[in-house]
Write a protein that holds these residues in place. Structure first.
Motif, short mmCIF file in Angstrom:
data_model
loop_
_atom_site.label_atom_id
_atom_site.label_comp_id
_atom_site.label_asym_id
_atom_site.label_seq_id
_atom_site.Cartn_x
_atom_site.Cartn_y
_atom_site.Cartn_z
N THR A 181 47.04 49.83 29.51
CA THR A 181 46.98 50.87 28.49
C THR A 181 48.38 51.14 27.94
N GLY A 182 48.40 51.44 26.64
CA GLY A 182 49.65 51.82 26.01
C GLY A 182 50.59 50.64 25.76
N HIS A 183 51.83 50.99 25.37
CA HIS A 183 52.86 49.99 25.07
C HIS A 183 54.18 50.45 25.68
N GLY A 184 55.16 49.60 25.60
CA GLY A 184 56.51 49.94 26.05
C GLY A 184 56.84 49.36 27.40
N LEU A 185 57.99 49.80 27.92
CA LEU A 185 58.52 49.23 29.15
C LEU A 185 57.60 49.48 30.34
N GLU A 186 56.99 50.67 30.43
CA GLU A 186 56.13 50.98 31.57
C GLU A 186 54.94 50.04 31.63
N SER A 187 54.35 49.76 30.46
CA SER A 187 53.22 48.83 30.43
C SER A 187 53.66 47.44 30.86
N GLY A 188 54.84 47.02 30.40
CA GLY A 188 55.34 45.71 30.79
C GLY A 188 55.61 45.61 32.28
N VAL A 189 56.16 46.70 32.87
CA VAL A 189 56.42 46.69 34.31
C VAL A 189 55.12 46.62 35.10
N LEU A 190 54.11 47.36 34.65
CA LEU A 190 52.82 47.32 35.34
C LEU A 190 52.22 45.91 35.27
N MET A 191 52.34 45.27 34.13
CA MET A 191 51.84 43.90 34.01
C MET A 191 52.55 42.99 35.01
N LEU A 192 53.88 43.17 35.15
CA LEU A 192 54.63 42.36 36.10
C LEU A 192 54.18 42.63 37.54
N MET A 193 53.88 43.92 37.85
CA MET A 193 53.37 44.25 39.18
C MET A 193 52.08 43.48 39.45
N VAL A 194 51.17 43.49 38.49
CA VAL A 194 49.88 42.82 38.66
C VAL A 194 50.09 41.33 38.91
N GLN A 195 50.97 40.74 38.12
CA GLN A 195 51.19 39.30 38.27
C GLN A 195 51.77 38.97 39.64
N SER A 196 52.76 39.76 40.08
CA SER A 196 53.41 39.48 41.37
C SER A 196 52.44 39.68 42.53
N ILE A 197 51.69 40.77 42.49
CA ILE A 197 50.75 41.05 43.59
C ILE A 197 49.65 40.00 43.62
N ALA A 198 49.16 39.60 42.43
CA ALA A 198 48.09 38.60 42.38
C ALA A 198 48.56 37.27 42.96
N VAL A 199 49.79 36.87 42.65
CA VAL A 199 50.32 35.63 43.22
C VAL A 199 50.42 35.72 44.73
N ALA A 200 50.90 36.86 45.23
CA ALA A 200 51.03 37.03 46.68
C ALA A 200 49.67 37.01 47.36
N LEU A 201 48.68 37.68 46.77
CA LEU A 201 47.35 37.70 47.37
C LEU A 201 46.70 36.33 47.33
N GLN A 202 46.95 35.57 46.28
CA GLN A 202 46.40 34.22 46.21
C GLN A 202 46.96 33.35 47.34
N GLU A 203 48.23 33.60 47.71
CA GLU A 203 48.87 32.82 48.76
C GLU A 203 48.39 33.25 50.15
N ARG A 204 48.33 34.58 50.43
CA ARG A 204 48.07 35.05 51.80
C ARG A 204 47.00 36.13 51.87
N GLY A 205 46.40 36.48 50.76
CA GLY A 205 45.43 37.57 50.77
C GLY A 205 44.01 37.10 51.05
N PRO A 206 43.06 38.00 50.90
CA PRO A 206 41.64 37.65 51.14
C PRO A 206 41.13 36.70 50.08
N SER A 207 40.27 35.79 50.48
CA SER A 207 39.68 34.84 49.55
C SER A 207 38.46 35.40 48.85
N ASP A 208 37.85 36.45 49.44
CA ASP A 208 36.68 37.06 48.82
C ASP A 208 37.10 37.76 47.53
N PRO A 209 36.42 37.50 46.38
CA PRO A 209 36.83 38.09 45.10
C PRO A 209 36.85 39.62 45.13
#
Length: 520
Positions: A336-364
């Motif tokens: 939601t929204g625009h600006g630096l906060e939205s960009g940082v949240l997007m980066l959080m999602v990307q980083s956490i998703a990569v980490a979970l894909q490596e060592r997290g649960p396989s169940d969707p």
């Protein structure tokens, strides 16, 4: 007030003003170069003068020898008597020298004790009773050149010397005339008996030397004139330097007076710079987390084409392709929204998703629950109220598992059938609540060879034309059907072309993200 950067030439003169010793050295170097310039001109004049003297002397001696042969020797031969032309005239009563002997001995007379002038009448084929003439390399080269050209007007010229003296060498060919051929071919001591008219018998060489330093004082008035002019110029320059110093001090005072204004101006613009920096940082973050072309093209059995175009403001669209061994997970979301906060949240999602894909649960379902929990903890720390819609596709042979809430999913079958899958009941916005497990559902969808899946953000369906009409889901589906092709890239290009045509000149207010996934 805007401060302008001084030009390079201004910086140079300011440096000289602040360092008078350097300025004085430059002036002295400039004056010291004057004798060097005069010296170089004198050397050029000396070369031209020596050449003129050598050519004139060569021609004069040649004319003397011709005159002697035509008006002395010829008359003696036409009136036989007690006078005999011979090269051994010293031992012959009534003998007079032949032209060649005259030229040889003339060289000894001309050279004499004068070390600045030398004359040689030489040949590489002397008479048998005479010793070798010991030809110099210059004379050997000249003889070779003359025998190739056979031109009586040919000249060979060379310059030698150092910066203190110059020397010119000039050589001209000596050709055999009819009388010379008859005499030389029958003479018992001749080194050659097959001479022909026009053959090069030898050469006459003149060497003239001239010391340059001896003539330098000839320019005493010119040097005196330039010395006086330099002194006057130095005095004028000193006066200008004094004035320039005064102006420089005034400029320094003005700069100090303007510094406060410049400081205020920086304060006024700092907020704009900060906002611009936020937008640029967010844009760079958004570009850095996108999957590369190699990642998109390196997935077995899947062909993926993706496009993202941020709006004027930095947005928070997210898409990623996660692969671990034979597991492939594709995510798409919209913060939601625009600006630096939205960009940082997007980066959080990307980083956490990569980490979970490596060592997290396989169940969707558990994957989304774990991702949401981490995002919520981070959002509490940052004290922001951002959240995002987010869906993931887990690919298996001939099927795909869909989880999470986002825009409708479009599946274009190989047989032409089109399925629209609503994701409202499959999840909950990420970051709104710490416990979203009760809301997460999954749905298995058939996905066989030739089938296409189209993912997008609302920047596509909510794009407006100049009349304010939205592009909409129906136009997107129609465009996908119209541009269905064996290549995902072709489908993506066709849909984007239709979308751009719809937007036309209208301003884009949201990020546009579009993905086309084809089962090979």
């Amino acid at each position: 007030m805007k401060q302008t950067e001084p030009r390079r030439v201004d910086k140079f003169w300011l440096t000289l003003i602040e360092r008078p010793a350097v300025f004085l050295v430059l002036v002295l170097i400039g004056l010291g170069m004057l004798p060097v310039a005069v010296w170089m001109d004198l050397r050029a004049i000396s070369d031209a003068s020596l050449r003129s003297q050598a050519v004139d002397l060569d021609q004069a001696i040649g004319k003397i020898r011709t005159y002697y042969a035509q008006n002395v020797i010829a008359r003696v031969q036409q009136a036989p008597g007690d006078i005999t032309p011979t090269h051994e005239y010293h031992e012959t009563p009534g003998g007079i020298p032949i032209p060649a002997t005259l030229s040889i001995e003339l060289g000894e007379v001309i050279g004499g004790n004068d070390h600045n002038l030398q004359y040689r009448f030489v040949s590489d084929l002397p008479f048998m009773e005479r010793g070798s003439h010991n030809l110099t390399p210059f004379e050997i080269k000249a003889l070779n050149d003359f025998r190739q050209s056979r031109d009586p007007a040919d000249l060979e010229i060379a310059y030698e010397g150092s910066i203190f003296d110059r020397k010119i060498q000039i050589a001209s060919p000596v050709l055999m005339g009819e009388a010379c051929v008859s005499c030389h071919n029958s003479h018992p001591e001749s080194p050659k008996t097959d001479w022909k008219t026009g053959d090069v018998r030898g050469l006459q060489a003149i060497t003239i030397s001239q010391p340059i330093a001896a003539n330098l004082w000839s320019f005493k008035y010119l040097l005196l004139y330039f010395g006086c002019a330099g002194a006057i110029g130095a005095a004028v320059t000193a006066l200008q330097w004094h004035q320039a110093t005064r102006f420089h001090r005034m400029n320094v005072n003005l700069e100090h007076a303007n510094s406060e204004i410049a400081h205020l101006n920086k304060q006024l613009t700092s907020e704009n710079l900060r906002l611009g920096a936020e937008i640029e940082v967010a844009r760079q973050i958004q570009m850095m987390v996108l999957p590369t072309k190699d990642e998109l093209g390196g997935i077995h059995e899947l062909e993926i084409a993706a496009f993202m175009e941020p709006a004027d403001e930095v947005g928070g669209d997210y898409y990623d392709v996660l692969q671990l061994d034979d597991k492939v997970k594709i995510g798409i979301g919209d913060v939601t929204g625009h600006g630096l906060e939205s960009g940082v949240l997007m980066l959080m999602v990307q980083s956490i998703a990569v980490a979970l894909q490596e060592r997290g649960p396989s169940d969707p379902r558990q994957f989304l629950v774990a991702l949401n929990s981490a995002i919520c903890r981070n959002l509490k720390r940052t004290r922001t109220d951002k959240h995002l819609t987010l869906s993931f596709l887990d690919f298996e042979p001939n099927k795909v598992t869909l989880s999470g809430q986002h825009e409708e999913l479009i599946i274009l079958r190989d047989n032409g059938q089109c399925d629209i899958v609503d994701t409202v009941d499959l999840g909950f916005p990420i970051g709104l609540d710490e416990d979203i497990e009760p809301f997460i559902e999954t749905r298995e969808l058939a996905f066989g060879p030739g089938d296409l899946i189209i993912l997008y953000t609302d920047g596509v369906t909510e794009a407006e034309n100049p009349d304010g009409v939205l592009y909409g889901l129906d136009r997107l589906v129609a465009s996908a059907r119209r541009h269905a092709a064996p290549k995902a890239g072709r489908v993506l290009e066709g849909i984007l072309a239709d979308l751009k045509a719809h937007i036309d000149t209208q301003t884009v207010h949201d990020d546009i993200t579009l993905m086309v996934i084809r089962h090979k």
